[in-house]
Design a protein around this motif. Structure first.
Motif, PDB file in Angstrom:
ATOM      1  N   CYS A 116       0.826  -1.211   0.000  1.00  5.96           N
ATOM      2  CA  CYS A 116       0.000   0.000   0.000  1.00  5.96           C
ATOM      3  C   CYS A 116       0.860   1.261   0.000  1.00  5.96           C
ATOM      4  O   CYS A 116       0.572   2.233  -0.714  1.00  5.96           O
ATOM      5  N   GLN A 154       0.937   4.232  -2.888  1.00  2.82           N
ATOM      6  CA  GLN A 154       0.631   5.626  -2.585  1.00  2.82           C
ATOM      7  C   GLN A 154       1.713   6.591  -3.069  1.00  2.82           C
ATOM      8  O   GLN A 154       1.439   7.762  -3.311  1.00  2.82           O
ATOM      9  N   PRO A 173      -6.526   4.940  -0.918  1.00  5.59           N
ATOM     10  CA  PRO A 173      -5.751   5.837  -1.792  1.00  5.59           C
ATOM     11  C   PRO A 173      -6.583   6.512  -2.881  1.00  5.59           C
ATOM     12  O   PRO A 173      -6.126   7.499  -3.472  1.00  5.59           O
TER      13      PRO A 173
END
Length: 250
Positions: free
Chosen positions: A168, A172, A213
């Motif tokens: 993750c 991002q 996100p």
């Protein structure tokens, strides 16, 4: 001679068997039956798409099974450990996603053609997860995948292309996101239909949800917590002031 007998059990086969002694005749008959059964099994298993059983048959028969480190599919060289998009069929809008754990081939004895298979570890998409967990729709990203412990064999030719699965945080940090780039942060238990490590995720905003996100956030200049634009009343995705203070810090 045995080869021609494996293709036919007609008059030639019966004449051949009459020339043998009872003992040798019985032995040859068993060998022929055993080989015919193996060849028929492989053809039938391929027709029925019973890949797991097909692999077992290949392992039990010398010369039919072979493993590889790489395979060329759709003009791409793929290796064990690569993540790929897999054709889901006309009934689904989205392609499946998985990681290659094994590459192998099974030789069809009659034609000597290779049946190329890959053992895949599957991921679940958002559209599949929210069927069981509809409330998670707001914090699950469209490019988020959920790893499962389920593995199965597929035809290598059903692979469409390679893809990337990031963490993750890596996702991002990207400036541009291609359609073949995904991220994974959670496990999904197929039997229990629930997340395996949900407690490891940090929760944000007044709504106490994991970060998504795809959504816009703003940080409070006092408490440094992050909030969804919608949750703090920011409309049209714009905030023109230099500082922002949440309702707790005002």
């Amino acid at each position: 001679m045995i080869k021609s007998l494996q293709c036919s059990q007609g008059a030639d086969y019966r004449r051949f068997m009459k020339r043998q002694s009872p003992e040798s005749s019985a032995t040859i008959k068993k060998q022929i039956h055993k080989r015919l059964q193996k060849r028929w099994t492989i053809r039938e298993l391929y027709k029925e798409k019973s890949w797991k059983t097909l692999v077992k048959v290949g392992l039990q028969t010398k010369g039919l099974y072979e493993e590889y480190d790489t395979i060329k599919v759709q003009g791409q060289v793929l290796s064990v450990g690569d993540s790929v998009l897999i054709n889901s069929g006309d009934q689904y809008d989205e392609d499946y996603v998985g990681t290659i754990k094994q590459i192998l081939s099974i030789k069809e004895p009659t034609t000597a053609k290779l049946i190329c298979l890959c053992r895949i570890q599957w991921y679940m998409r958002k559209s599949e997860i929210i069927k069981s967990q509809p409330k998670c729709s707001e914090w699950i990203s469209e490019q988020e995948l959920f790893i499962t412990n389920h593995q199965e064999y597929i035809l290598a030719q059903s692979i469409i292309a390679s893809c990337k699965i990031l963490s993750c945080s890596e996702y991002q940090e990207l400036d541009e996101i291609e359609s073949t780039i995904y991220f994974n942060r959670l496990e999904w238990d197929l039997q229990k239909k629930q997340f395996g490590n949900m407690d490891a995720l940090q929760q944000f905003c007044f709504c106490f949800q994991p970060v998504n996100p795809d959504r816009q956030y703003i940080q409070c200049d006092s408490c440094k917590n992050w909030y969804h634009f919608e949750c703090v009343g920011i409309k049209n995705g714009k905030y023109n002031q230099n500082e922002f203070y949440c309702s707790k810090c005002q």
